[in-house]
Structures are given as C-alpha cells and as structure tokens.
Design an enzyme around this catalytic site. Sequence first.
Site, PDB file in Angstrom:
ATOM      1  N   GLU A 132       0.846  -1.336   0.130  1.00  0.00           N
ATOM      2  CA  GLU A 132       0.156   0.089   0.031  1.00  0.00           C
ATOM      3  C   GLU A 132       0.944   1.335  -0.074  1.00  0.00           C
ATOM      4  O   GLU A 132       0.577   2.239   0.867  1.00  0.00           O
ATOM      5  CB  GLU A 132      -0.842   0.019   1.238  1.00  0.00           C
ATOM      6  CG  GLU A 132      -2.207   0.950   1.035  1.00  0.00           C
ATOM      7  CD  GLU A 132      -3.087   1.069   2.070  1.00  0.00           C
ATOM      8  OE1 GLU A 132      -2.685   1.609   3.163  1.00  0.00           O
ATOM      9  OE2 GLU A 132      -4.021   0.361   2.413  1.00  0.00           O
TER      10      GLU A 132
ATOM     11  N   HIS B 175     -14.319   2.666  18.252  1.00  0.00           N
ATOM     12  CA  HIS B 175     -12.938   2.308  18.320  1.00  0.00           C
ATOM     13  C   HIS B 175     -12.663   2.228  19.594  1.00  0.00           C
ATOM     14  O   HIS B 175     -13.249   2.969  20.610  1.00  0.00           O
ATOM     15  CB  HIS B 175     -12.191   3.612  17.474  1.00  0.00           C
ATOM     16  CG  HIS B 175     -10.843   3.169  17.314  1.00  0.00           C
ATOM     17  ND1 HIS B 175      -9.896   3.190  18.297  1.00  0.00           N
ATOM     18  CD2 HIS B 175     -10.195   2.996  16.133  1.00  0.00           C
ATOM     19  CE1 HIS B 175      -8.560   2.921  17.627  1.00  0.00           C
ATOM     20  NE2 HIS B 175      -8.774   2.743  16.554  1.00  0.00           N
TER      21      HIS B 175
ATOM     22  N   HIS C 173     -12.039   7.895  14.299  1.00  0.00           N
ATOM     23  CA  HIS C 173     -10.918   7.745  15.270  1.00  0.00           C
ATOM     24  C   HIS C 173      -9.589   8.570  14.780  1.00  0.00           C
ATOM     25  O   HIS C 173      -8.918   8.737  15.697  1.00  0.00           O
ATOM     26  CB  HIS C 173     -10.342   6.145  15.364  1.00  0.00           C
ATOM     27  CG  HIS C 173      -9.584   5.854  13.734  1.00  0.00           C
ATOM     28  ND1 HIS C 173      -8.376   6.105  13.852  1.00  0.00           N
ATOM     29  CD2 HIS C 173     -10.161   5.165  12.858  1.00  0.00           C
ATOM     30  CE1 HIS C 173      -8.112   5.621  12.399  1.00  0.00           C
ATOM     31  NE2 HIS C 173      -9.017   4.996  11.752  1.00  0.00           N
TER      32      HIS C 173
ATOM     33  N   GLU D  36      -0.089   9.783   9.702  1.00  0.00           N
ATOM     34  CA  GLU D  36       0.102   8.746   8.674  1.00  0.00           C
ATOM     35  C   GLU D  36       0.839   9.146   7.455  1.00  0.00           C
ATOM     36  O   GLU D  36       1.691   8.408   6.743  1.00  0.00           O
ATOM     37  CB  GLU D  36      -1.218   8.132   8.447  1.00  0.00           C
ATOM     38  CG  GLU D  36      -2.007   7.356   9.429  1.00  0.00           C
ATOM     39  CD  GLU D  36      -2.451   8.261  10.673  1.00  0.00           C
ATOM     40  OE1 GLU D  36      -2.567   9.459  10.725  1.00  0.00           O
ATOM     41  OE2 GLU D  36      -3.017   7.619  11.649  1.00  0.00           O
TER      42      GLU D  36
HETATM   43  C1  UD1 Z   1      -3.663   3.524  14.867  1.00  0.00           C
HETATM   44  C2  UD1 Z   1      -2.785   4.125  13.910  1.00  0.00           C
HETATM   45  C3  UD1 Z   1      -3.892   4.783  12.824  1.00  0.00           C
HETATM   46  C4  UD1 Z   1      -4.952   3.621  12.279  1.00  0.00           C
HETATM   47  C5  UD1 Z   1      -5.579   3.188  13.338  1.00  0.00           C
HETATM   48  C6  UD1 Z   1      -6.555   2.093  13.063  1.00  0.00           C
HETATM   49  C7  UD1 Z   1      -0.895   5.371  14.309  1.00  0.00           C
HETATM   50  C8  UD1 Z   1      -0.044   6.398  14.846  1.00  0.00           C
HETATM   51  N1  UD1 Z   1      -2.055   5.218  14.364  1.00  0.00           N
HETATM   52  O1  UD1 Z   1      -4.492   4.768  15.539  1.00  0.00           O
HETATM   53  O2  UD1 Z   1      -2.880   5.078  11.564  1.00  0.00           O
HETATM   54  O3  UD1 Z   1      -5.694   4.344  11.568  1.00  0.00           O
HETATM   55  O4  UD1 Z   1      -4.709   2.659  14.428  1.00  0.00           O
HETATM   56  O5  UD1 Z   1      -7.483   1.743  13.723  1.00  0.00           O
HETATM   57  O6  UD1 Z   1      -0.113   4.231  14.197  1.00  0.00           O
HETATM   58  N2  UD1 Z   1      -6.889   0.710  22.065  1.00  0.00           N
HETATM   59  C9  UD1 Z   1      -6.995  -0.485  22.634  1.00  0.00           C
HETATM   60  N3  UD1 Z   1      -7.404  -1.461  22.072  1.00  0.00           N
HETATM   61  C10 UD1 Z   1      -7.255  -2.031  20.936  1.00  0.00           C
HETATM   62  C11 UD1 Z   1      -6.525  -0.740  20.320  1.00  0.00           C
HETATM   63  C12 UD1 Z   1      -6.618   0.245  20.633  1.00  0.00           C
HETATM   64  O7  UD1 Z   1      -7.288  -0.168  23.852  1.00  0.00           O
HETATM   65  O8  UD1 Z   1      -7.188  -3.025  20.562  1.00  0.00           O
HETATM   66  C13 UD1 Z   1      -6.506   2.021  22.622  1.00  0.00           C
HETATM   67  C14 UD1 Z   1      -5.500   2.066  23.574  1.00  0.00           C
HETATM   68  O9  UD1 Z   1      -5.784   2.851  24.502  1.00  0.00           O
HETATM   69  C15 UD1 Z   1      -4.449   2.613  22.667  1.00  0.00           C
HETATM   70  C16 UD1 Z   1      -5.178   3.638  21.877  1.00  0.00           C
HETATM   71  O10 UD1 Z   1      -6.395   2.997  21.660  1.00  0.00           O
HETATM   72  O11 UD1 Z   1      -3.257   3.345  23.471  1.00  0.00           O
HETATM   73  C17 UD1 Z   1      -4.451   4.050  20.636  1.00  0.00           C
HETATM   74  O12 UD1 Z   1      -4.188   3.005  19.756  1.00  0.00           O
HETATM   75  P1  UD1 Z   1      -2.737   3.614  18.588  1.00  0.00           P
HETATM   76  O13 UD1 Z   1      -2.502   2.469  17.902  1.00  0.00           O
HETATM   77  O14 UD1 Z   1      -1.842   4.330  19.308  1.00  0.00           O
HETATM   78  O15 UD1 Z   1      -3.724   4.709  17.948  1.00  0.00           O
HETATM   79  P2  UD1 Z   1      -5.183   4.513  16.982  1.00  0.00           P
HETATM   80  O16 UD1 Z   1      -5.785   5.734  17.376  1.00  0.00           O
HETATM   81  O17 UD1 Z   1      -5.704   3.381  17.319  1.00  0.00           O
HETATM   82  N1  UDP Z   2     -13.635  -2.682  11.002  1.00  0.00           N
HETATM   83  C1  UDP Z   2     -13.818  -3.508  11.590  1.00  0.00           C
HETATM   84  N2  UDP Z   2     -14.672  -3.502  12.648  1.00  0.00           N
HETATM   85  C2  UDP Z   2     -15.213  -2.294  13.194  1.00  0.00           C
HETATM   86  C3  UDP Z   2     -14.952  -1.008  12.172  1.00  0.00           C
HETATM   87  C4  UDP Z   2     -13.949  -1.327  11.333  1.00  0.00           C
HETATM   88  O1  UDP Z   2     -13.539  -4.898  11.556  1.00  0.00           O
HETATM   89  O2  UDP Z   2     -15.959  -2.115  14.018  1.00  0.00           O
HETATM   90  C5  UDP Z   2     -12.687  -2.979   9.661  1.00  0.00           C
HETATM   91  C6  UDP Z   2     -13.223  -2.062   8.261  1.00  0.00           C
HETATM   92  O3  UDP Z   2     -13.886  -3.202   7.933  1.00  0.00           O
HETATM   93  C7  UDP Z   2     -11.674  -1.734   7.681  1.00  0.00           C
HETATM   94  C8  UDP Z   2     -10.702  -1.373   8.744  1.00  0.00           C
HETATM   95  O4  UDP Z   2     -11.374  -1.930  10.125  1.00  0.00           O
HETATM   96  O5  UDP Z   2     -11.130  -2.838   7.039  1.00  0.00           O
HETATM   97  C9  UDP Z   2     -10.564  -0.171   8.967  1.00  0.00           C
HETATM   98  O6  UDP Z   2      -9.653   0.211  10.165  1.00  0.00           O
HETATM   99  P1  UDP Z   2      -9.817   1.598  10.893  1.00  0.00           P
HETATM  100  O7  UDP Z   2     -11.121   2.314  10.616  1.00  0.00           O
HETATM  101  O8  UDP Z   2      -9.519   1.423  12.329  1.00  0.00           O
HETATM  102  O9  UDP Z   2      -8.309   2.066  10.228  1.00  0.00           O
HETATM  103  P2  UDP Z   2      -8.167   2.766   9.032  1.00  0.00           P
HETATM  104  O10 UDP Z   2      -8.285   2.220   7.929  1.00  0.00           O
HETATM  105  O11 UDP Z   2      -8.419   4.326   9.115  1.00  0.00           O
HETATM  106  O12 UDP Z   2      -6.449   2.967   9.160  1.00  0.00           O
END
Ligand code: UD1
Ligand code: UDP
Length: 380
Positions: free
Chosen positions: A118, A242, A209, A132
């Site tokens: 990607e 999220h 998110h 990102e």
């Molecule tokens: C991250 C990515 C973003 C992506 C997104 C997909 C970075 C900087 N950000 O953002 O590019 O679009 O993931 O969803 O890499 N948390 C949980 N459980 C989980 C996941 C997250 O509790 O399974 C909570 C935790 O408190 C964690 C917070 O979410 O610290 C943020 O997670 P993080 O991966 O830092 O950033 P995202 O906002 O999820």
């Molecule tokens: N998705 C999922 N469950 C949800 C919401 C999203 O499985 O409740 C999937 C969705 O189909 C897509 C991916 O998560 O493939 C998108 O992830 P997210 O929006 O967290 O991250 P981004 O794509 O913005 O990096």
Amino acid sequence: MKKVMVLYGTRPEAIKVAPLIKALEESDALTPVVVSTGQHREMLDQVNKWFVVEPDADLDVMKPGQSLTELSARIMERLPQVLDEHRPDAVVVQGDTTTVAMGAITCFYKEIPVVHLEAGLRSGNIYSPFPEEANRRLAGQVTALHLAPTTMSRDNLLAEGIDPGIVAVVGNTVIDALNWTAEKPVEFSDQRLRDEAAAGRDMVLLTTHRRENWGEPMADIAAAVAELAARYPETLFVFPAHKNPTVREVIFPAIKDFPNVVIVEPLDYPEFVHAQKWAKLVLTDSGGVQEEAPSFGKPVLVLRENTERPEAVTAGTVKLIGTARQTIVDEASRLLDDAEAYAAMSNAVNPYGDGRAAERSVAAIAELLGVGQRIDEFEG
Ligand code: UD1
Ligand code: UDP
C-alpha cells in the site's frame, strides 16, 4: 525457500496483510514469518481470529493511551531481537501506522530489505492525516520494493523520483480480504443489530478515530450525528466504537441517549462488512472503510478535509465533507431525503483492486529476492 517477515500491528494492517500471509503460505519460493507488534490488542486479535493467523512473535507493545513517541520507542527496542532470531530475507510492512514507520527504519538499520505494501498514497499535507502521511513517506525512503495499490499511487512515487523499477502496481489487498469475507454467511452477535437488520431498517453507519479529528472536530461530528438522529427517528445510527478512549469520551455522551442510536464495541471484521452491506449511508474518517464501502455501492461521506484515497472520490461514490457540524447534517440529510442525489452517489465501484493483489505482491517479492518473476499489474 526465502523467508519473508510480515510485520503488522493494528486492525487495518491485520486485515490487509491476511491475504498476503495466505498467499505466501501457498508459495513454492517464499515462506512467511508473521510478527505482530501488538500496537493494537483486542482489535488485532479479532482480525487474526477471523483469518486464522497466529503470529510467530508478538512484541506486545500496546499500552492504554499510548503516545506516539513511547509506542515508537517500544517497537524499536523490541523488534531487533525478533529480526535477529528469524533472520528474514525481506520484511513487509503495510500502510502508514507507527508500526510501519518504526518497523521500516529498524529493518533499514539492520540492512534487511523493506517491502512496502500500500505504497504511494499521498494527501499532500504532512500534517493530515497525522502522523500517517509522514509515516508512509518515511517508510518509502527506506523501501526496496513499493507495492502500489493503484496507478495513481504509483505516479505519486514516480513524481518523488522513486526508481520505476522498484514499483509494482498490485491493487489493494483490502479487496482480496473483502472478497474472501463477503461471500461467507454472517449474523450480528449483537441482538439489537440482528433484529434491526432482519427488519430491514434504514441504517447510517458511523466510524471515527483519526488523530487530527480529536477534540473539537470530533465533538462537531458527535453533535452532527445527534442532530441527524433527532431529525430521522425512523433511521438507525450505528457506531462501532474504536477502542481509543479519546474517541469514546467525546462521542458517547453526545449520542448515547437516542433510542435510534446503537453504540457497540468494535465489530468483528465479517460483521462490519455485513454492516456496510446493510448501511444506506456511511459516515467515516477511516481509510479502509473509504476503500471497502464503495464496492458495495454505498455512498460514503468522509469526515476529513483531504484524502490520500482520491480514486473513489473521482468515481463519485465518496465525498469529502470535512467535520463542520452543519455540513455533515446538510450532506447526510440530502442523501437521506433526495432519492436522486442518493442514486447519483450509490455506484458500486472497485477502483482499489480486483482481488488479486496478494498474488501480484508475492510474485513481485519473489522477483526482488531472485526466486521468481512479476506477473501482470493491476490496471486501476
Ligand atoms: C492507529 C494508527 C492509525 C490507524 C488506526 C486504525 C498510528 C499512529 N495510528 O490509531 O493510523 O488508522 O490505528 O484503527 O499508528 N486501544 C485499545 N485496544 C485496541 C486498540 C487500541 O485499547 O485493540 C486503545 C489504547 O488505549 C491505545 C489507543 O487505543 O493506546 C490508541 O491506539 P494507537 O494504535 O496508538 O492509535 P489509534 O488511534 O488506534
Ligand atoms: N472494521 C472492523 N470493525 C469495526 C470497524 C472497522 O473490522 O468495528 C474494519 C473495516 O472493515 C476496515 C478496517 O477495520 O477494513 C478499518 O480500520 P480503521 O478504521 O480502524 O483504520 P484505518 O483504515 O482508518 O487505518
């Protein structure tokens, strides 16, 4: 057999690397080593379970409320050991997260070729999406093979002076994953969703998110959804929340008391695919959702100021509307009220792939490692 490490850490990466892992497992020339940074926990484990992927190693870096810097440091601290142990011939990273940028730089320091899946998406603004846009540019600087999803993303790379010989247009594996999933029967585990879907109720699906939307923009999104829920009591508004507490704190209080709003935990991927099929309209700031919903012909209003995925905007199924409350209310209302406006946006388009991205990626990686040849490119 050449050893290809697939390194990933978040939900969208897990979805998009799953088809590649499967294709590597079937390859005669390459074999996968699967490594999770654990940047996400529950949201990653959900996806691994669906695709039946079991990481060979897990760096387990996630902490609640993690900052970008501490997360980055933990990845760089823990990854070298796993690289030393498995000694891969190449490492694949996917997308634009912290896992990608730190993973790519760590591999570069270890002199291991990086494959960027990607590659080449560009918004043109280093601060949006944040971080990102910078992450994918950083990874691109140390990449030995760029797997671009579309010709547009390839052209972005060539415009930056990247050697065309190390770029292959393969399509986006998000469509491979979607095709694999969409054909399997699925029911919502949430009773209310199951009942409402069976009743065929009109539904608006919301996800948000993005870091650059934290704070005021997200409060505006929440206020707009509250206004829409009040204006359209017959329509159901579904918010799979999220896990990030920063998101929940802002969105929940504004919308949780409406009888036609359903807030659920992150849906399992097949359930979320099912939800996209059911939805009349999608409001999102997600990257992956912008790629998936168009293939179901669902109008997508993107709650961002720009996008690095302009292909579906050009195709007319996705519209960038920003985060201003009134704009969201007006744009969503227009689609809910005006059948003609709705029909104009609801075209099933697939500009991001044809379901063969993993196959093309494996061929290109085999060529990079001197054990195979590339196949045809994706023409989208
Ligand atoms: C991250 C990515 C973003 C992506 C997104 C997909 C970075 C900087 N950000 O953002 O590019 O679009 O993931 O969803 O890499 N948390 C949980 N459980 C989980 C996941 C997250 O509790 O399974 C909570 C935790 O408190 C964690 C917070 O979410 O610290 C943020 O997670 P993080 O991966 O830092 O950033 P995202 O906002 O999820
Ligand atoms: N998705 C999922 N469950 C949800 C919401 C999203 O499985 O409740 C999937 C969705 O189909 C897509 C991916 O998560 O493939 C998108 O992830 P997210 O929006 O967290 O991250 P981004 O794509 O913005 O990096």
